[in-house]
Design a protein around this motif. Structure first.
Motif, short mmCIF file in Angstrom:
data_model
loop_
_atom_site.label_atom_id
_atom_site.label_comp_id
_atom_site.label_asym_id
_atom_site.label_seq_id
_atom_site.Cartn_x
_atom_site.Cartn_y
_atom_site.Cartn_z
N ARG A 1 0.83 -1.20 0.00
CA ARG A 1 0.00 0.00 0.00
C ARG A 1 0.87 1.27 0.00
O ARG A 1 0.57 2.26 -0.68
CB ARG A 1 -0.93 -0.02 1.21
CG ARG A 1 -2.04 1.02 1.15
CD ARG A 1 -2.96 0.93 2.35
NE ARG A 1 -3.54 -0.39 2.50
CZ ARG A 1 -3.20 -1.27 3.44
NH1 ARG A 1 -2.28 -0.96 4.34
NH2 ARG A 1 -3.78 -2.45 3.51
N GLN A 2 1.95 1.24 0.76
CA GLN A 2 2.85 2.40 0.78
C GLN A 2 3.50 2.63 -0.58
O GLN A 2 3.59 3.77 -1.06
CB GLN A 2 3.93 2.20 1.83
CG GLN A 2 3.42 2.25 3.26
CD GLN A 2 4.52 1.97 4.27
OE1 GLN A 2 5.69 1.91 3.91
NE2 GLN A 2 4.15 1.80 5.53
N VAL A 3 3.93 1.54 -1.21
CA VAL A 3 4.55 1.67 -2.54
C VAL A 3 3.54 2.19 -3.55
O VAL A 3 3.86 3.07 -4.37
CB VAL A 3 5.14 0.32 -2.98
CG1 VAL A 3 5.66 0.41 -4.41
CG2 VAL A 3 6.27 -0.10 -2.05
N ALA A 4 2.30 1.66 -3.49
CA ALA A 4 1.28 2.12 -4.43
C ALA A 4 0.92 3.58 -4.21
O ALA A 4 0.62 4.32 -5.16
CB ALA A 4 0.02 1.24 -4.31
N GLY A 5 0.96 4.03 -2.95
CA GLY A 5 0.64 5.43 -2.68
C GLY A 5 1.73 6.40 -3.12
O GLY A 5 1.43 7.55 -3.47
N GLN A 6 2.97 5.93 -3.14
CA GLN A 6 4.07 6.83 -3.51
C GLN A 6 4.51 6.69 -4.96
O GLN A 6 5.22 7.56 -5.46
CB GLN A 6 5.28 6.54 -2.60
CG GLN A 6 5.02 6.83 -1.14
CD GLN A 6 6.21 6.49 -0.27
OE1 GLN A 6 7.30 6.22 -0.77
NE2 GLN A 6 6.01 6.48 1.05
N ALA A 7 4.12 5.61 -5.61
CA ALA A 7 4.51 5.40 -7.01
C ALA A 7 3.60 6.19 -7.92
O ALA A 7 2.59 5.71 -8.41
CB ALA A 7 4.46 3.91 -7.35
N ARG A 8 3.97 7.43 -8.13
CA ARG A 8 3.20 8.31 -9.00
C ARG A 8 4.15 9.16 -9.82
O ARG A 8 5.30 9.38 -9.43
CB ARG A 8 2.27 9.20 -8.18
CG ARG A 8 3.00 10.14 -7.26
CD ARG A 8 2.04 10.91 -6.36
NE ARG A 8 2.72 11.90 -5.55
CZ ARG A 8 3.37 11.65 -4.43
NH1 ARG A 8 3.41 10.40 -3.98
NH2 ARG A 8 3.99 12.61 -3.78
N GLN A 9 3.64 9.63 -10.92
CA GLN A 9 4.45 10.44 -11.82
C GLN A 9 4.56 11.86 -11.27
O GLN A 9 3.55 12.53 -11.06
CB GLN A 9 3.83 10.47 -13.23
CG GLN A 9 4.65 11.22 -14.24
CD GLN A 9 5.93 10.49 -14.59
OE1 GLN A 9 5.96 9.26 -14.65
NE2 GLN A 9 6.99 11.24 -14.81
N VAL A 10 5.80 12.30 -11.03
CA VAL A 10 6.07 13.66 -10.56
C VAL A 10 7.00 14.32 -11.56
O VAL A 10 8.11 13.84 -11.79
CB VAL A 10 6.70 13.66 -9.15
CG1 VAL A 10 7.02 15.08 -8.72
CG2 VAL A 10 5.76 13.00 -8.16
N ASN A 11 6.52 15.40 -12.18
CA ASN A 11 7.32 16.10 -13.17
C ASN A 11 8.25 17.09 -12.48
O ASN A 11 7.80 17.94 -11.70
CB ASN A 11 6.41 16.84 -14.15
CG ASN A 11 5.59 15.89 -14.99
OD1 ASN A 11 6.06 14.81 -15.36
ND2 ASN A 11 4.35 16.26 -15.28
N VAL A 12 9.52 16.95 -12.76
CA VAL A 12 10.51 17.90 -12.21
C VAL A 12 10.36 19.23 -12.94
O VAL A 12 10.37 19.26 -14.17
CB VAL A 12 11.93 17.34 -12.37
CG1 VAL A 12 12.96 18.33 -11.83
CG2 VAL A 12 12.06 16.01 -11.67
N PRO A 13 10.17 20.33 -12.23
CA PRO A 13 9.98 21.62 -12.92
C PRO A 13 11.22 22.03 -13.69
O PRO A 13 12.36 21.80 -13.25
CB PRO A 13 9.69 22.58 -11.76
CG PRO A 13 10.27 21.94 -10.55
CD PRO A 13 10.13 20.47 -10.76
N ARG A 14 11.00 22.62 -14.85
CA ARG A 14 12.10 23.10 -15.67
C ARG A 14 12.61 24.44 -15.13
O ARG A 14 11.82 25.28 -14.72
CB ARG A 14 11.66 23.29 -17.12
CG ARG A 14 11.43 21.99 -17.87
CD ARG A 14 10.88 22.29 -19.26
NE ARG A 14 11.73 23.24 -19.97
CZ ARG A 14 12.80 22.90 -20.67
NH1 ARG A 14 13.15 21.64 -20.75
NH2 ARG A 14 13.53 23.81 -21.29
N PRO A 15 13.92 24.66 -15.16
CA PRO A 15 14.46 25.96 -14.73
C PRO A 15 14.32 27.00 -15.84
O PRO A 15 15.32 27.47 -16.42
CB PRO A 15 15.92 25.63 -14.42
CG PRO A 15 16.25 24.49 -15.32
CD PRO A 15 14.98 23.68 -15.44
N ASP A 16 13.08 27.37 -16.14
CA ASP A 16 12.84 28.30 -17.25
C ASP A 16 13.42 29.68 -16.98
O ASP A 16 13.90 30.35 -17.91
CB ASP A 16 11.33 28.41 -17.52
CG ASP A 16 10.76 27.09 -18.03
OD1 ASP A 16 11.50 26.37 -18.71
OD2 ASP A 16 9.59 26.81 -17.74
#
Length: 370
Positions: free
Chosen positions: A342-357
């Motif tokens: 359950r912990q792995v499923a809760g944390q396994a998500r796509q997180v986009n690293v912000p670009r240094p625009d």
């Protein structure tokens, strides 16, 4: 008529006698002549003196003129030499000015080249860090690169790059603010679940894990309760032989009844099973069930490492369903495995690293010279 005719005759007759003023006039005339001669002589003397003075002065003037001409020639030669030296100095000054201009241009070119090198290095390192972050799914490469860029700009101390440094600081704070997936921790948790699979009790097992785990505790507790009851019900010396015999008989019957009841409980067990196929699972099928579940978890692990979070979520859901369907939900190890998944499923998500625009825009502006 007579008077007029008589006068000349009288005059003629009186001429032999000279008047008295004539000598005086002659003397005066002689004096005047002498003074005139003296004056003429004086004038001639003065004229001669003047002529001599003029000749002397003319000679002096000619000498001065000669000296002036010589000085003029010397001045002309000196002027010519000075003009040549001035022309040479002008040529050298022009050469020095040209060299100075070339040197300033070279310095500016070197300064611009140094700035361009710094800008190019920072931009290239940031783009490489973006690629690494997109591949690994971690913001650490980008954070480390932005920190290095900030430290380099602080050492560089160029006013032109101050805007770039401020943009780097803003992007660094923004990247640090996000929470990214810790893939290493999630894979460790999945490895722990895979390790626990061989120890998880199935619903079709003869003995349940909670009873096995709690049996020693219950036995110790029953032994303590029985010892306390025996101590409390033990006959005194005043009861005599009959009382002690009765107490021993009662204790033997109680222990025998408890032993029979315990054995009877192990022979028959009533359990609620929502999925009948779990109770009908054969022992050889249990081996393949555990192995298939291990493969499912390993597939989820590979999906996490390759950043395929949808595939990982699907495998984790199947693993949770298999644990709930075939394994004893009352077992502590099953609970631990479920909690880890359950912990792995809760944390396994796509997180986009912000670009240094902001940093990239500041670098582009600095490269354009604005």
């Amino acid at each position: 008529m007579s008077d007029t005719q008589q006068t000349p005759i009288e005059a003629t007759q009186a001429s032999p006698t000279l008047p008295g003023w004539l000598p005086i006039g002659a003397a005066i005339l002689a004096l005047t002549s002498l003074s005139g001669v003296g004056l003429a002589w004086q004038s001639m003397s003065r004229q001669q003196a003047l002529e001599q003075e003029l000749v002397r002065r003319q000679a002096a003037v000619q000498a001065d003129a000669s000296e002036a001409r010589a000085a003029a020639r010397q001045s002309q030669d000196l002027t010519r030499d000075t003009a040549a030296k001035v022309a040479l100095l002008d040529a050298r000054l022009a050469e020095v000015a040209l060299q100075r201009g070339q040197l300033e241009e070279l310095i500016q070119s070197m300064s611009r080249s140094r700035d361009e090198n710094v800008i190019g290095d920072i931009e290239a390192s940031i783009r490489v860090a973006l690629q690494q972050s997109s591949i690994t799914g971690s913001a650490e490469p980008l954070i480390a690169t932005l920190k290095q860029a900030e430290e380099r700009l602080l050492r560089y101390k160029q006013p032109r790059m101050e805007g770039v440094r401020r943009a780097v600081v803003r992007d660094l704070e923004r990247v640090k603010a996000i929470s990214v997936v810790d893939i290493a921790t999630l894979t460790i948790k999945l490895d722990e679940v895979v390790r626990l699979l061989d120890e998880l009790p199935l619903m079709a097992s003869a003995e349940r894990a909670p009873e096995l785990e709690k049996g020693p505790v219950k036995a110790a507790k029953s032994a303590r309760v029985g010892a306390a009851a025996d101590k409390a019900g033990a006959p005194d010396a005043a009861d005599g032989m009959l009382g002690r015999w009765y107490w021993q008989l009662k204790k033997s019957l109680t222990d025998g009844a408890g032993l029979v009841w315990g054995e009877a409980r192990t022979l028959l067990r009533v359990t609620r099973i929502d999925h009948p196929e779990a109770a009908l699972l054969a022992p050889e099928q249990a081996f393949f069930l555990r192995e298939n579940l291990k493969l499912r978890l390993l597939n989820a692990r590979l999906a996490l490492l390759s950043r395929q979070f949808d595939t990982a979520q699907a495998d984790l859901r199947d693993a949770q369903e298999a644990l709930a369907r075939y394994f004893d939900p009352q077992s502590r190890k099953v609970m631990v495995a479920n909690d880890l998944i359950r912990q792995v499923a809760g944390q396994a998500r796509q997180v986009n690293v912000p670009r240094p625009d902001d940093t990239l825009a500041a670098l582009a502006a600095a490269a354009a010279g604005r």
